[in-house]
Design a protein around this motif. Sequence first.
Motif, short mmCIF file in Angstrom:
data_model
loop_
_atom_site.label_atom_id
_atom_site.label_comp_id
_atom_site.label_asym_id
_atom_site.label_seq_id
_atom_site.Cartn_x
_atom_site.Cartn_y
_atom_site.Cartn_z
N VAL A 1 0.85 -1.18 0.00
CA VAL A 1 0.00 0.00 0.00
C VAL A 1 0.89 1.23 0.00
CG1 VAL A 1 -1.79 1.23 1.28
CG2 VAL A 1 -1.72 -1.26 1.37
N ASP A 2 0.77 2.03 -1.06
CA ASP A 2 1.49 3.30 -1.15
C ASP A 2 0.49 4.40 -0.86
OD1 ASP A 2 3.69 1.86 -2.02
OD2 ASP A 2 3.35 2.31 -4.13
N ALA A 3 0.82 5.30 0.06
CA ALA A 3 -0.13 6.36 0.40
C ALA A 3 0.61 7.67 0.66
CB ALA A 3 -0.96 5.97 1.62
N LYS A 4 -0.14 8.75 0.46
CA LYS A 4 0.36 10.11 0.74
C LYS A 4 -0.68 10.83 1.58
CE LYS A 4 2.95 10.85 -3.54
NZ LYS A 4 3.09 11.71 -4.74
N LEU A 5 -0.20 11.75 2.39
CA LEU A 5 -1.08 12.59 3.21
C LEU A 5 -1.51 13.78 2.36
CD1 LEU A 5 -2.26 12.75 6.07
CD2 LEU A 5 -0.26 14.11 6.72
N ILE A 6 -2.81 13.85 2.06
CA ILE A 6 -3.35 14.92 1.24
C ILE A 6 -4.51 15.56 1.99
CG2 ILE A 6 -4.52 15.48 -0.94
CD1 ILE A 6 -2.97 13.14 -2.17
N ASP A 7 -4.41 16.86 2.21
CA ASP A 7 -5.45 17.58 2.97
C ASP A 7 -5.76 16.86 4.28
OD1 ASP A 7 -5.66 19.55 0.99
OD2 ASP A 7 -7.17 18.39 -0.11
N ASN A 8 -4.70 16.45 4.97
CA ASN A 8 -4.79 15.81 6.28
C ASN A 8 -5.46 14.44 6.25
OD1 ASN A 8 -3.68 16.31 8.77
ND2 ASN A 8 -5.62 16.94 9.67
N GLU A 9 -5.52 13.81 5.07
CA GLU A 9 -6.07 12.47 4.94
C GLU A 9 -5.10 11.61 4.15
OE1 GLU A 9 -9.92 12.60 3.14
OE2 GLU A 9 -10.79 13.77 4.76
N TRP A 10 -4.88 10.37 4.61
CA TRP A 10 -4.00 9.44 3.91
C TRP A 10 -4.77 8.80 2.77
CZ3 TRP A 10 1.11 8.78 4.35
CH2 TRP A 10 1.74 9.29 5.49
N LYS A 11 -4.29 9.02 1.55
CA LYS A 11 -4.94 8.49 0.35
C LYS A 11 -4.01 7.53 -0.39
CE LYS A 11 -8.75 10.77 0.85
NZ LYS A 11 -9.99 10.08 1.16
N ILE A 12 -4.59 6.44 -0.86
CA ILE A 12 -3.86 5.43 -1.62
C ILE A 12 -3.42 6.01 -2.96
CG2 ILE A 12 -4.04 3.17 -2.75
CD1 ILE A 12 -4.14 3.05 0.33
N HIS A 13 -2.22 5.63 -3.38
CA HIS A 13 -1.68 6.02 -4.69
C HIS A 13 -1.25 4.77 -5.43
CE1 HIS A 13 -1.82 10.01 -3.07
NE2 HIS A 13 -1.27 10.53 -4.15
N LEU A 14 -1.34 4.84 -6.74
CA LEU A 14 -0.95 3.72 -7.60
C LEU A 14 0.35 4.06 -8.33
CD1 LEU A 14 -4.43 2.97 -9.20
CD2 LEU A 14 -3.45 1.99 -7.15
N VAL A 15 0.89 3.07 -9.00
CA VAL A 15 2.08 3.22 -9.85
C VAL A 15 3.22 3.88 -9.07
CG1 VAL A 15 2.88 3.87 -12.15
CG2 VAL A 15 0.44 3.55 -11.78
N GLY A 16 3.57 3.28 -7.94
CA GLY A 16 4.68 3.79 -7.15
C GLY A 16 4.47 5.19 -6.60
N GLY A 17 3.22 5.52 -6.31
CA GLY A 17 2.92 6.82 -5.71
C GLY A 17 2.62 7.92 -6.70
N LYS A 18 2.56 7.61 -7.98
CA LYS A 18 2.38 8.64 -9.00
C LYS A 18 0.92 8.96 -9.31
CE LYS A 18 6.70 7.42 -11.21
NZ LYS A 18 7.16 6.15 -11.71
#
Length: 169
Positions: A48-65
């Motif tokens: 599971v790759d995720a980033k913090l966006i607007d104070n929420e952790w959202k899943i990202h695909l393709v190595g975070g792209k």
Amino acid sequence: GIKSIKDVEKLLKNGADKISINSSAIKNPNLINELSKQFGNQCIVVAVDAKLIDNEWKIHLVGGKVPTKIDLFEWVLEAEDRGAGEILFTSMDHDGTKSGFAINTLNKISSSINIPLIASGGAGENRHFIDVFKKGNADAALAASVFHYGHISINKLKKELRKNGIIVR
């Protein structure tokens, strides 16, 4: 690139103990169910790759792209329910920074699931590994460049972990 039972079958027949799926699991969540039923959850790792966006952790695909609207915490619970045997969480915000793992997020994931959690993204010094186990409650930790380029000695790290009461193979 794992997208089917045949892909996993080939890998396991060629000596793999475990396989890891990420984007394919997001695109087809039933793949987790199918693989777990066919091969057992002990060899199914959902990355599971995720980033913090607007104070929420959202899943990202393709190595975070490629961002999705999928909530990290909801997804790890679903992955476990579908038959994942382990979760490999990479904080894309921490990956490559050498500033430490996403400890609070790891702790939250760890306390919500009943399967092993592997931490990835952010290792830069021995202390980060101690923190990921003691504060983040991860079951395992992954790092690459700090070992490849000699920033951290594996033998010294293992000694430091043992000294801090962390079991090491």
